[in-house]
Design an enzyme around this catalytic site. Structure first.
Site, PDB file in Angstrom:
ATOM      1  N   CYS A   7       0.809  -1.230   0.000  1.00  0.00           N
ATOM      2  CA  CYS A   7       0.000   0.000   0.000  1.00  0.00           C
ATOM      3  C   CYS A   7       0.838   1.275   0.000  1.00  0.00           C
ATOM      4  O   CYS A   7       0.874   1.987  -0.994  1.00  0.00           O
ATOM      5  CB  CYS A   7      -0.924   0.004   1.212  1.00  0.00           C
ATOM      6  N   ILE A   8       1.493   1.561   1.125  1.00  0.00           N
ATOM      7  CA  ILE A   8       2.101   2.885   1.307  1.00  0.00           C
ATOM      8  C   ILE A   8       3.179   3.192   0.241  1.00  0.00           C
ATOM      9  O   ILE A   8       3.230   4.310  -0.261  1.00  0.00           O
ATOM     10  CB  ILE A   8       2.682   3.052   2.743  1.00  0.00           C
TER      11      ILE A   8
END
Ligand SMILES: NC(=O)c1ccc[n+]([C@@H]2O[C@H](COP(=O)([O-])OP(=O)(O)OC[C@H]3O[C@@H](n4cnc5c(N)ncnc54)[C@H](O)[C@@H]3O)[C@@H](O)[C@H]2O)c1
Length: 414
Positions: free
Chosen positions: A254-255
């Site tokens: 994600c990040i």
């Protein structure tokens, strides 16, 4: 559709709420394991999962024709980046094509994969409407970002508020009604684009703040200031400050990835996402900085990195999970191998990794630590015997402040 970190827990929640749930995946081995009632996601306990499968209310298949019998479908397939940092939409396209082949009146379709604003209405909608069915009347289409945080014991799929935005008002209402059946809180928004942007704001916020604090760590290192003490003291301010912590680099699905979906799309509107690019650069440099720290620490001990035995503690991208996707540990290990170091690792959650064409097996903690010239803490799993690590090592580079509270000349902190 897509029985991974997102899809499996979601399937379980709807099954627990009493729905008949079918999981669809392209991997036969995953589907077989699912149908044996064996959870492969740590946050989903077999004690919860197995009874649902045994009751016949929860099953999995690789046969997409089952879509013809479904009332709703959630797309939870991967959205990675290509090497050029452009979105790889091939999984979403394949999933949408499969649904388009079986779309039928009354079907509610939710896209949950993280993606750029406009995906649902520009990419998914035309494929479904090619059937001749009309959105908002014959079928319903929403985007609902998945916000699950693997390893988080307090917030899981059922109690993380669910944002949902539809193509039409009727779609939003239908989507909200659906999620309310199984999840505690539903937050309807006015469009799919708002819902898509919500997720990107959240993850970009984290990525940029981590970039800022990593830059602080680089500055503090040069100025001989303990960045961890600085953050702890700043966090005593009861308003206007939120602590983020430096580390060896970003990891996970994600990040490090999602903000680049936004920067890619914003170029289309003539806006360069400068904060994202800058934070991406700083975060991406952290593994090299860690390796420099290791080289420096070994140098002080009169040992060249070439030929040194370096033991990495933790290779998962964050604490208490088994996921190594985009893990900075993999970059650090590869950089060290290229410098001629002999690298080993221990991780209670990860049995083996492949690096530089070699298969590395996780070693027992104390023997790994004892035989190393330098131990590097990359992932701060809880429950590790850090006192033993300090006792049995000769030199430790701690990138996570896992040894907070330990005082020793042999500890080098980020
Ligand atoms: N992992 C997280 O913590 C997390 C959190 C929030 C959002 N997300 C987002 O959710 C999405 C899914 O992530 P994930 O971590 O669950 O991925 P994952 O890799 O764990 O699972 C994806 C699954 O989709 C399957 N799949 C691929 N193509 C398919 C197809 N055409 N049809 C059916 N199944 C297919 C894969 O075999 C795999 O089992 C991504 O967009 C991700 O960014 C992930």
């Amino acid at each position: 559709m897509g029985l991974g970190y997102v899809g499996l827990p979601l399937a379980v929640e709807f099954s627990r709420a009493g729905f008949d749930v079918v999981g669809i995946d392209v991997q036969q081995s995953k589907v077989d394991q699912f149908n044996r009632g064996e959870s492969y996601i740590k946050d989903v306990k077999d004690s919860v999962f197995k009874p649902l499968v045994e009751s016949g209310k929860l099953r999995a298949t690789t046969d997409f024709s089952v879509i013809g019998e479904l009332d709703t479908i959630d797309i939870c397939v991967p959205t990675p980046l290509r090497k050029t940092k452009d979105p790889d939409m091939s999984y979403v396209v394949a999933a949408t094509d499969a649904i388009a082949a079986h779309v039928h009146p009354g079907l509610l379709v939710m896209l949950e994969s993280t993606t750029y604003p406009g995906t649902t209405d520009e990419l998914v909608l035309p494929k479904l409407e090619a059937s001749g069915l009309r959105v908002g009347q014959d079928f319903f289409l929403c985007f609902s970002p998945e916000r699950v945080d693997p390893g988080n014991a307090k917030y899981q799929t059922s109690n993380i508020p669910k944002v949902v935005g539809g193509i039409t008002q009727a779609c939003t209402e239908m989507g909200a009604l659906f999620y309310k059946q199984a999840l505690e809180t539903v937050v309807p928004v006015s469009s799919t684009r708002v819902a898509e942007m919500v997720k990107l704001l959240e993850n970009t916020f984290r990525m940029i703040n981590i970039g800022l604090v990593n830059e602080m760590a680089l500055m503090c290192d040069r100025m001989n200031i303990d960045v961890w003490e600085v953050i702890d003291a700043a966090a005593t301010k009861p308003f206007g400050f939120m602590p983020f912590y430096p580390g060896p680099g970003l990891g996970g699905h994600c990040i490090p990835i999602d903000p680049f979906y936004l920067s890619w799309k914003s170029k289309e509107s003539g806006i360069e996402a400068r904060f994202i690019e800058l934070a991406g650069y700083i975060n991406g440099r952290m593994p090299e900085f860690v390796v420099e720290k290791i080289q420096y620490a070994l140098n002080e001990a009169s040992k060249p990195v070439r030929g040194s035995r370096i033991h990495v503690l933790g290779v998962a991208y964050k604490r208490d999970i088994e996921d190594v996707r985009e893990s900075p540990a993999l970059d650090i290990i590869l950089l060290l191998q290229h410098l001629g170091a002999v690298v080993t690792f221990s991780d209670p959650f990860v049995p083996r990794i492949r690096s530089n064409g070699e298969m590395l097996e996780s070693k027992e903690l104390v023997s790994g630590v004892k035989s190393a010239d330098c131990v590097v803490i990359v992932t701060d799993h809880t429950g590790l015997d850090y006192a033993s690590v300090v006792e049995h090592s000769t030199l430790i580079v701690d990138t996570r402040n896992a040894l907070k509270g330990f005082r020793s000349e042999k500890i080098v902190r980020l």
